[in-house]
Design a protein around this motif. Structure first.
Motif, PDB file in Angstrom:
ATOM      1  N   HIS A 152      -7.932   4.108  -2.505  1.00 49.68           N
ATOM      2  CA  HIS A 152      -7.365   3.345  -1.387  1.00 49.68           C
ATOM      3  C   HIS A 152      -6.648   4.268  -0.397  1.00 49.68           C
ATOM      4  CE1 HIS A 152      -8.567  -0.504  -2.868  1.00 49.68           C
ATOM      5  NE2 HIS A 152      -7.832  -0.436  -3.970  1.00 49.68           N
ATOM      6  N   ARG A 153      -5.907   5.235  -0.938  1.00 48.28           N
ATOM      7  CA  ARG A 153      -5.190   6.180  -0.061  1.00 48.28           C
ATOM      8  C   ARG A 153      -6.170   6.987   0.794  1.00 48.28           C
ATOM      9  NH1 ARG A 153      -0.082   8.386  -1.966  1.00 48.28           N
ATOM     10  NH2 ARG A 153       0.767   7.010  -3.540  1.00 48.28           N
ATOM     11  N   SER A 154      -7.309   7.380   0.161  1.00 45.87           N
ATOM     12  CA  SER A 154      -8.277   8.226   0.874  1.00 45.87           C
ATOM     13  C   SER A 154      -8.810   7.493   2.107  1.00 45.87           C
ATOM     14  CB  SER A 154      -9.435   8.603  -0.052  1.00 45.87           C
ATOM     15  OG  SER A 154     -10.343   7.514  -0.181  1.00 45.87           O
ATOM     16  N   ARG A 155      -8.765   6.156   2.070  1.00 43.65           N
ATOM     17  CA  ARG A 155      -9.242   5.371   3.213  1.00 43.65           C
ATOM     18  C   ARG A 155      -8.093   5.028   4.153  1.00 43.65           C
ATOM     19  NH1 ARG A 155     -10.695   0.443   2.178  1.00 43.65           N
ATOM     20  NH2 ARG A 155      -9.338   0.319   0.353  1.00 43.65           N
ATOM     21  N   GLY A 156      -6.912   5.582   3.834  1.00 38.20           N
ATOM     22  CA  GLY A 156      -5.745   5.310   4.668  1.00 38.20           C
ATOM     23  C   GLY A 156      -5.200   3.902   4.470  1.00 38.20           C
ATOM     24  N   ASP A 157      -5.623   3.257   3.382  1.00 43.78           N
ATOM     25  CA  ASP A 157      -5.174   1.887   3.114  1.00 43.78           C
ATOM     26  C   ASP A 157      -3.968   1.940   2.171  1.00 43.78           C
ATOM     27  OD1 ASP A 157      -4.872  -0.781   2.585  1.00 43.78           O
ATOM     28  OD2 ASP A 157      -7.004  -1.155   2.195  1.00 43.78           O
ATOM     29  N   MET A 158      -2.793   2.085   2.767  1.00 45.31           N
ATOM     30  CA  MET A 158      -1.588   2.312   1.952  1.00 45.31           C
ATOM     31  C   MET A 158      -0.942   1.009   1.458  1.00 45.31           C
ATOM     32  SD  MET A 158      -1.737   5.444   2.035  1.00 45.31           S
ATOM     33  CE  MET A 158      -1.917   6.969   2.924  1.00 45.31           C
ATOM     34  N   ALA A 159      -1.433  -0.116   1.944  1.00 47.00           N
ATOM     35  CA  ALA A 159      -0.765  -1.397   1.638  1.00 47.00           C
ATOM     36  C   ALA A 159      -1.149  -1.946   0.267  1.00 47.00           C
ATOM     37  CB  ALA A 159      -1.098  -2.428   2.714  1.00 47.00           C
ATOM     38  N   ARG A 160      -2.215  -1.388  -0.333  1.00 40.98           N
ATOM     39  CA  ARG A 160      -2.695  -1.972  -1.600  1.00 40.98           C
ATOM     40  C   ARG A 160      -1.910  -1.426  -2.782  1.00 40.98           C
ATOM     41  NH1 ARG A 160      -7.001  -5.108  -0.725  1.00 40.98           N
ATOM     42  NH2 ARG A 160      -7.888  -4.834   1.350  1.00 40.98           N
ATOM     43  N   LYS A 161      -0.875  -2.127  -3.132  1.00 38.84           N
ATOM     44  CA  LYS A 161       0.027  -1.667  -4.195  1.00 38.84           C
ATOM     45  C   LYS A 161       0.238  -2.733  -5.268  1.00 38.84           C
ATOM     46  CE  LYS A 161       1.047   2.550  -3.122  1.00 38.84           C
ATOM     47  NZ  LYS A 161       0.659   3.596  -4.082  1.00 38.84           N
ATOM     48  N   LYS A 162      -0.677  -3.697  -5.314  1.00 36.63           N
ATOM     49  CA  LYS A 162      -0.517  -4.759  -6.311  1.00 36.63           C
ATOM     50  C   LYS A 162      -1.749  -4.851  -7.221  1.00 36.63           C
ATOM     51  CE  LYS A 162       2.731  -7.445  -3.637  1.00 36.63           C
ATOM     52  NZ  LYS A 162       3.019  -8.707  -2.919  1.00 36.63           N
ATOM     53  N   VAL A 163      -1.488  -5.157  -8.470  1.00 30.60           N
ATOM     54  CA  VAL A 163      -2.574  -5.292  -9.438  1.00 30.60           C
ATOM     55  C   VAL A 163      -2.498  -6.677 -10.083  1.00 30.60           C
ATOM     56  CG1 VAL A 163      -3.576  -4.377 -11.561  1.00 30.60           C
ATOM     57  CG2 VAL A 163      -2.525  -2.830  -9.936  1.00 30.60           C
ATOM     58  N   VAL A 164      -3.615  -7.381 -10.076  1.00 34.79           N
ATOM     59  CA  VAL A 164      -3.664  -8.707 -10.698  1.00 34.79           C
ATOM     60  C   VAL A 164      -3.987  -8.543 -12.184  1.00 34.79           C
ATOM     61  CG1 VAL A 164      -4.710 -11.000 -10.610  1.00 34.79           C
ATOM     62  CG2 VAL A 164      -4.537  -9.629  -8.513  1.00 34.79           C
ATOM     63  N   VAL A 165      -3.120  -9.101 -13.026  1.00 34.09           N
ATOM     64  CA  VAL A 165      -3.303  -8.986 -14.478  1.00 34.09           C
ATOM     65  C   VAL A 165      -3.193 -10.385 -15.105  1.00 34.09           C
ATOM     66  CG1 VAL A 165      -2.431  -7.907 -16.591  1.00 34.09           C
ATOM     67  CG2 VAL A 165      -2.208  -6.693 -14.407  1.00 34.09           C
ATOM     68  N   PRO A 166      -4.187 -10.806 -15.879  1.00 38.19           N
ATOM     69  CA  PRO A 166      -4.099 -12.118 -16.544  1.00 38.19           C
ATOM     70  C   PRO A 166      -2.940 -12.174 -17.541  1.00 38.19           C
ATOM     71  CG  PRO A 166      -6.340 -11.243 -16.646  1.00 38.19           C
ATOM     72  CD  PRO A 166      -5.476 -10.137 -16.151  1.00 38.19           C
ATOM     73  N   ASP A 167      -2.371 -13.352 -17.740  1.00 40.39           N
ATOM     74  CA  ASP A 167      -1.225 -13.464 -18.656  1.00 40.39           C
ATOM     75  C   ASP A 167      -1.627 -13.218 -20.112  1.00 40.39           C
ATOM     76  OD1 ASP A 167      -2.585 -15.792 -19.187  1.00 40.39           O
ATOM     77  OD2 ASP A 167      -0.949 -17.159 -18.646  1.00 40.39           O
ATOM     78  N   SER A 168      -2.942 -13.222 -20.384  1.00 43.59           N
ATOM     79  CA  SER A 168      -3.399 -12.972 -21.758  1.00 43.59           C
ATOM     80  C   SER A 168      -3.603 -11.473 -22.026  1.00 43.59           C
ATOM     81  CB  SER A 168      -4.726 -13.702 -22.000  1.00 43.59           C
ATOM     82  OG  SER A 168      -5.736 -13.176 -21.149  1.00 43.59           O
TER      83      SER A 168
END
Ligand SMILES: *Cc1c(COP(=O)(O)O)cnc(C)c1O
Length: 469
Positions: A152-168
């Motif tokens: 993501h950084r290599s594309r200059g997309d610095m806003a992607r800082k969240k990871v979706v994780v299932p509660d299981s």
């Protein structure tokens, strides 16, 4: 069994002046250690003869439980049989005596093994490249997430800082994301144990521009196959995120389907679980990370050289000894064994999510709750019958989780015996609940305080002497 004569601690057997081994004569003349570096008092070391040492440790080892001594249905850990040929291969002096700083021209064979194993894993997973640097599954997760972050950084997309994780998810998933400096968004599970797709759609609609990746385990930690992966992958990809696959337990997938074909971009595999390396007690491990074509240049530097090479040798020996033909049977047999146990016990143990499971499944304690016998009690009673306990109180979705994973290697006779013992314990819970509640009765020690050793560790002999004085 434990023999008092050979003691609990080797220190208790010490007799002043006893020797078990004499160092060979020194041919190099004397070497004076600078006085500032010398200890001022003698080290406290046990003094024992060789036979006493041998008996002490052999007796201790007999108190241990392993896959080689009995059935080990510890869910999520894939405690499968580790064929002895793996050990022979890993011990070959031609490999074992290599030095990481040796000239590359002299280690062509060792390098060839790396690329052959990589080729096998690519074939089995549908991904294009693997790095073998991570030393465990959790280390692989971190490596994979760093790869995604670098992308993501290599594309200059610095806003992607969240990871979706299932509660299981396995606890290491959110932990690895946090270590990587990423924020966790939890997505709920439905009553059927699968990811709540509508909840995920809501998350993507609200925070899609900030999502770096979604981590998934399939079959998930309930042992259930997630049926909506293609839609989930489409949704995550459309918002610009990548799909991460936790392949710690690739067992049920071997020969059945491939994460790469399902839309995953990055994954790790636990070689020590899926490809048979003894890993009871926490090691050794290897958590190679695989990626789709084009992502390999974003692998981070997480360790020097080639990772845990001897585990890689075991994995390759395991793959080759099964061969292209039989590696395909691993998944179906692991699934068959788990379903056989589940169906044979669900009339006496509570099965919160019914239906076909993959390589493991979860009971929510005994069906008859009136006895007061808990999952902990059942697990302890199993020890009396010579079985390692299943995983208990994980996953957190149920109060009395009891998670069974038989693996593909076990014979029908072993499964039948285990089923018989589980039914017997259910009977005991009804007729003599105190017998189960006070188990184990046949082990060298009874119920231990689960947290005392962690909160109040006694780690030296001196400390022990002071404690008991
Ligand atoms: C075991 C496991 C891990 C962690 O692997 P380690 O080698 O113990 O770090 C991660 N995810 C799942 C689903 C696992 O079963």
């Amino acid at each position: 069994m434990n023999n008092k004569l050979y003691g609990n601690l080797i220190f208790e057997l010490s007799k002043e002046g006893r020797k078990g081994y004499s160092l060979p004569k020194n041919n190099f003349g004397s070497y004076e250690i600078p006085s500032a570096m010398r200890r001022t008092e003698d080290a406290v070391l046990p003094e024992c003869d060789e036979l006493t040492v041998v008996r002490h440790y052999t007796n201790l080892s007999n108190n241990n439980f392993g896959v080689d001594t009995g059935f080990y249905p510890l869910g999520s850990c894939t405690m499968k049989y580790n064929p002895k040929i793996n050990e022979e291969v890993a011990a070959m002096p031609q490999f074992q005596n290599l030095h990481p700083k040796q000239p590359a021209a002299t280690v062509k064979g060792a390098q060839a093994l790396v690329s052959l194993l990589e080729k096998s894993l690519c074939e089995l997973t549908g991904l294009a490249h693997f790095t073998f640097k991570p030393y465990a599954g959790a280390h692989g997760e971190l490596t994979g997430l760093m790869t995604i972050d670098n992308y993501h950084r290599s594309r200059g997309d610095m806003a992607r800082k969240k990871v979706v994780v299932p509660d299981s998810a396995h606890g290491t998933n959110p932990a690895s994301a946090a270590v990587c400096g990423l924020e966790i968004i939890e997505v709920k599970s439905l009553a059927n144990g699968q990811v709540d797709f509508e909840d995920l759609q809501r998350i993507v609609a609200e925070q899609g521009q900030e999502i770096a990746a979604m981590m998934m385990t399939n079959p998930n930690t309930l042992g259930l196959f997630e049926t909506r992966i293609p839609e989930i992958a489409k949704l995550i990809h459309a918002c610009g995120g990548l799909m991460y696959y936790d392949g710690a337990n690739l067992n049920p997938m071997l020969g059945a389907c491939r994460p790469g074909d399902m839309g995953f971009d990055v994954m790790h595999i636990n070689l020590h679980k899926t490809f048979s390396t003894p890993h009871g007690g926490g090691g050794p491990g290897s958590g190679p990370v695989g990626v789709r074509e084009g992502l390999q240049q974003f692998f981070p530097f997480v360790s020097p050289y080639q990772g845990n090479y001897a585990v890689m040798m075991r994995a390759y020996a395991y793959i080759l000894s099964l061969g292209r033909e039989h590696v395909k049977e691993v998944g179906p047999l692991a699934v068959l064994n788990a379903n056989y146990i589940k169906e044979s016990l669900k009339d006496v143990y509570e099965l919160p999510i019914d239906g076909l499971c993959c390589h493991e499944f979860v009971f929510d304690g005994l069906k008859d709750k009136s006895t007061g016998v808990t999952t902990m009690d059942v697990a302890k009673r199993l020890l009396d019958y010579g079985y390692h306990a299943p995983t208990i109180y994980f996953p957190l979705l149920f109060h009395e989780s009891l998670m069974v994973e038989p693996t593909e290697n076990e014979s029908k006779e072993t499964l039948d015996e285990f089923i018989g013992v589980m039914r017997k314990i259910a009977e005991e819970a009804k007729n003599d609940p105190d017998l189960v509640k006070s188990a184990p009765h046949n082990t060298p020690i009874g119920r231990v305080d689960d947290v005392l050793a962690a909160k109040h560790p006694v780690v030296t002999y001196r400390q022990l002497q002071n404690e008991t004085m």
